[in-house]
Scaffold this active site. Sequence first.
Site, PDB file in Angstrom:
ATOM      1  N   LYS A 261       4.419  22.620  27.646  1.00  9.43           N
ATOM      2  CA  LYS A 261       3.986  21.258  27.350  1.00  9.43           C
ATOM      3  C   LYS A 261       5.055  20.525  26.545  1.00  9.43           C
ATOM      4  CE  LYS A 261      -0.130  20.092  26.255  1.00  9.43           C
ATOM      5  NZ  LYS A 261      -1.395  19.939  25.495  1.00  9.43           N
TER       6      LYS A 261
ATOM      7  N   GLU B  45      -3.275  32.431  14.842  1.00 12.09           N
ATOM      8  CA  GLU B  45      -2.659  31.219  15.390  1.00 12.09           C
ATOM      9  C   GLU B  45      -1.781  30.573  14.340  1.00 12.09           C
ATOM     10  OE1 GLU B  45      -5.273  28.458  17.421  1.00 12.09           O
ATOM     11  OE2 GLU B  45      -4.063  26.745  16.773  1.00 12.09           O
TER      12      GLU B  45
ATOM     13  N   TRP C 267      -6.274  24.498  32.096  1.00 12.21           N
ATOM     14  CA  TRP C 267      -5.006  24.055  32.702  1.00 12.21           C
ATOM     15  C   TRP C 267      -4.047  25.231  32.901  1.00 12.21           C
ATOM     16  CZ3 TRP C 267      -6.010  21.190  27.877  1.00 12.21           C
ATOM     17  CH2 TRP C 267      -6.815  20.069  28.085  1.00 12.21           C
TER      18      TRP C 267
ATOM     19  N   GLU D 288     -11.726  28.101  14.849  1.00 10.37           N
ATOM     20  CA  GLU D 288     -11.391  27.255  13.697  1.00 10.37           C
ATOM     21  C   GLU D 288     -12.618  26.487  13.228  1.00 10.37           C
ATOM     22  OE1 GLU D 288      -8.091  24.823  14.941  1.00 10.37           O
ATOM     23  OE2 GLU D 288      -6.619  26.360  14.422  1.00 10.37           O
TER      24      GLU D 288
ATOM     25  N   HIS E  79      -2.770  28.886  26.167  1.00  7.28           N
ATOM     26  CA  HIS E  79      -3.225  27.532  25.844  1.00  7.28           C
ATOM     27  C   HIS E  79      -4.570  27.357  26.532  1.00  7.28           C
ATOM     28  CE1 HIS E  79      -2.966  23.292  24.806  1.00  7.28           C
ATOM     29  NE2 HIS E  79      -1.838  23.516  24.157  1.00  7.28           N
TER      30      HIS E  79
ATOM     31  N   TYR F 236       0.246  25.613  10.494  1.00 10.28           N
ATOM     32  CA  TYR F 236       1.359  24.983  11.211  1.00 10.28           C
ATOM     33  C   TYR F 236       2.409  24.630  10.163  1.00 10.28           C
ATOM     34  CZ  TYR F 236      -0.987  25.297  15.586  1.00 10.28           C
ATOM     35  OH  TYR F 236      -1.563  25.816  16.704  1.00 10.28           O
TER      36      TYR F 236
ATOM     37  N   HIS G  81     -13.078  29.872  21.372  1.00 10.48           N
ATOM     38  CA  HIS G  81     -12.165  28.899  20.788  1.00 10.48           C
ATOM     39  C   HIS G  81     -12.908  27.615  20.411  1.00 10.48           C
ATOM     40  CE1 HIS G  81      -7.894  28.159  20.025  1.00 10.48           C
ATOM     41  NE2 HIS G  81      -8.078  26.906  20.424  1.00 10.48           N
TER      42      HIS G  81
ATOM     43  N   THR H  43       4.295  15.164  17.685  1.00 12.05           N
ATOM     44  CA  THR H  43       5.085  14.249  16.863  1.00 12.05           C
ATOM     45  C   THR H  43       5.862  14.931  15.750  1.00 12.05           C
ATOM     46  OG1 THR H  43       3.200  13.824  15.392  1.00 12.05           O
ATOM     47  CG2 THR H  43       3.458  12.389  17.319  1.00 12.05           C
TER      48      THR H  43
ATOM     49  N   TRP I 111       1.521  30.113  18.409  1.00 10.96           N
ATOM     50  CA  TRP I 111       1.021  29.092  19.338  1.00 10.96           C
ATOM     51  C   TRP I 111       2.201  28.239  19.789  1.00 10.96           C
ATOM     52  CZ3 TRP I 111      -4.003  28.225  21.047  1.00 10.96           C
ATOM     53  CH2 TRP I 111      -4.206  27.060  21.782  1.00 10.96           C
TER      54      TRP I 111
END
Length: 781
Positions: free
Chosen positions: A634, A594, A402, A505, A398, A568, A469, A604, A629
Amino acid sequence: MNKFLFISGAILCALLFMSLTSTPDSIAIEDWESGNTLSGGTGDWAGDWIKTGGGDYLIFGNEIPYEGDNCIRFDYDVELSRTINMTLADIDTPYITFAYKGRKQNATGYVEVWDGEWHRLFSWTNADVVDFTWYTQSIDLSPFDWYRNDFKIKLGYDSSRRTFVYFDAIEIYNVPDPTPTPDPTETPLPTDTPVPTETPLPLNGVVIEAEDFTASYDTTPGNTRGEHMGKYREGDTDIEDCDDGNFNISWTAYGEWLEYIFNGTAGNYDVWLRASNNNTAPSTGNFLLNGNPVTSFSIPPTGDWQYWSFNNITAISINPGDTIRIEFTSNLGGESEFYPDYLFLSDPGNSIMPVKTPPPVPENYVSIVSQHGLLQVIGTQLCDASGNPLQLRGTNGHHIRWLWWAKDHTIQNLAYDFGTMIVRIPTYVEPDYEGCLKNQTYYDIMIQRTKDYVDDAIEAGLYVVIDWHVHTDPAPYVNEAIAFFDEMSQLYGGYPNVLWEICNEPSGATATWENIKLYANQVIPVIRAHDPDNIIIVGTPNWSQDVDAASTSPLTGYTNIMYALHFYAADHTDTYRNKLLTAINNNIPIFCTEWGTSGYDPITTPPDFYQSQLWLDILDANNISWINWSFIHKTEYSSILLPAIVGISGPWSNAELSDSGIWIKEKITLETIPPIGMDLNTLDFEGLPPAGLFYKVTASGKIKNEEGYAVVDAIIHYTWSGAVSGSGSVTTDFYGNFTVTSPKAKNGGTFTFTIDSITKNRYTDDDSLFPEPRTQNFMYP
């Protein structure tokens, strides 16, 4: 001689005042509660601050005030008033002066007086202040009726934002002072302050994690600020994920403190503190032992909240059972003090950084790279060094600002435990994405982390994608991309492990395929100057979804080029699969770098494993490699780990994997993972029914597995029977917490709540966690 009244506080406001004769007399802050009522509630003293029962205001001392010993701080939607008995017959032209400061973006406040009704003397809004600079204001009070004995003054803060303002220096006098000017603002440090080099951590000693406090004080309610706050432990003190795989304390503010009980061996120690500081000035604290001040200390700017420095605090003699306290004492503009990660109490004189031992290589482990060697493209197929088609299946990292996999050797465990063949390292780019181009500090640290990840992948024998990225048109960043790939290809171009993804992307009106080709024709030669062979992957338009556009006019003049596909599954269905089929029919080599089981908004939109399988069927049938991914914990449906997991270094039990994680591991390893055995907390319905024939009651619990981990996103199938009317409800959240509300239950009757089964959302229909119904009866007199 003028006397001042100083105040400070948190959410509401209240002012003090003075019993006045010909010259005003001040009332000290600590005397506010003597026979006086504050509308915000009564306060309790603790050191230099007062906090009301409602958490309304704080009195700040020492270095905060505009003048004197104390000032008051108010939070949003708060006001406090003070009734003053005073005789002002000797004051012909009364004036009031006060000092105030707040944040430019959301500071609003006012001052009012009462002479039978409230009169607003003064108010200010965002545009009237500079961030936390003291201003003063003088106002003529002569128009008001000064001969009433119930004269009142009120300070207020009426913003709806969760922030605060300060008041200080209240004065009543006979003639106005000259108009005061603001104190000069301190000159800020340069934006790109170099990040301090972390002082080597001593070798031997005791680690005290910041989140393992035994007592604490936090000025704002609710442990809810960060992605996983409140998941490690409950309470107001803010806890967030840390890049070392554990947690750190965050959103710290002036007057807060943390306390710890020392459980080590008695002796003399050097005390170190790992902390971050995103301010342009040092942030200060106090270190206390058994309630006694030992020293004050300063944390230098580190560039960001997850960028760290080790700081030598003090040398102390300490015994088991002693209490250590860290206090936050500076005021740098709101909740922005230093963030502590952990204390390290070392044996004096040790200064060698301990090296975390990598996980042992499993017996009979053979790395994927040792088996297949340097990759190549033959026709449309990714092939190994021998020319055999190869489908790689792996996991994405990710945001590396972080996520710090390399700290705890996560990548090695991805190879040894999770079955990963390839990892992708997303080096975020744009400033708006907190990317490496935000400033030089971000660049230096994120580039070093990229290298650390690549080194770990090479050590584990994995393939690794070095990913520029970017999420927009890559053309504005072409010079930075050239510099990045020039440096990386010189370092890693000779390793068979490495693949290059030159734009993640591309999106936006200008990110057409023709413009992406122009960008690629500038970047690819830079890589090929140092690496003539390794695979280069080129992003495609519309977030790397329009592979069909690239297939109509592929790049020419290069070898070992592939084209990126992203999707996705819950949102990108047949229309996007048809784009892939078009590209396959047009004979271009595709690499799915990805994809997620969820929707493109993974917070959501839950996983859709049916649509995910339709995608994998096409990828498998055409030998297209893929990287899921993402391997993180998280609060996202696409995350492979559960949010409650402490650290991500691994290895990982099945109970630590999310639904997506279980499903993805099966697809990577081609092994079926059995369903997790589950247990359910006992339901306890409590409370007396209200008056009337019918009433409702509630209960709560948590769905856990046999190892005590919460089960994410579960659905409870249930029935009600007995002395009830209507329908009840059961709600669950992502973390396995559920709340049961009964239907209307008849007073004096018995009702039954039966759990028929619990299933994991969008998982297989037969994945029932309870083979037999569980029933609980309830009766009220």
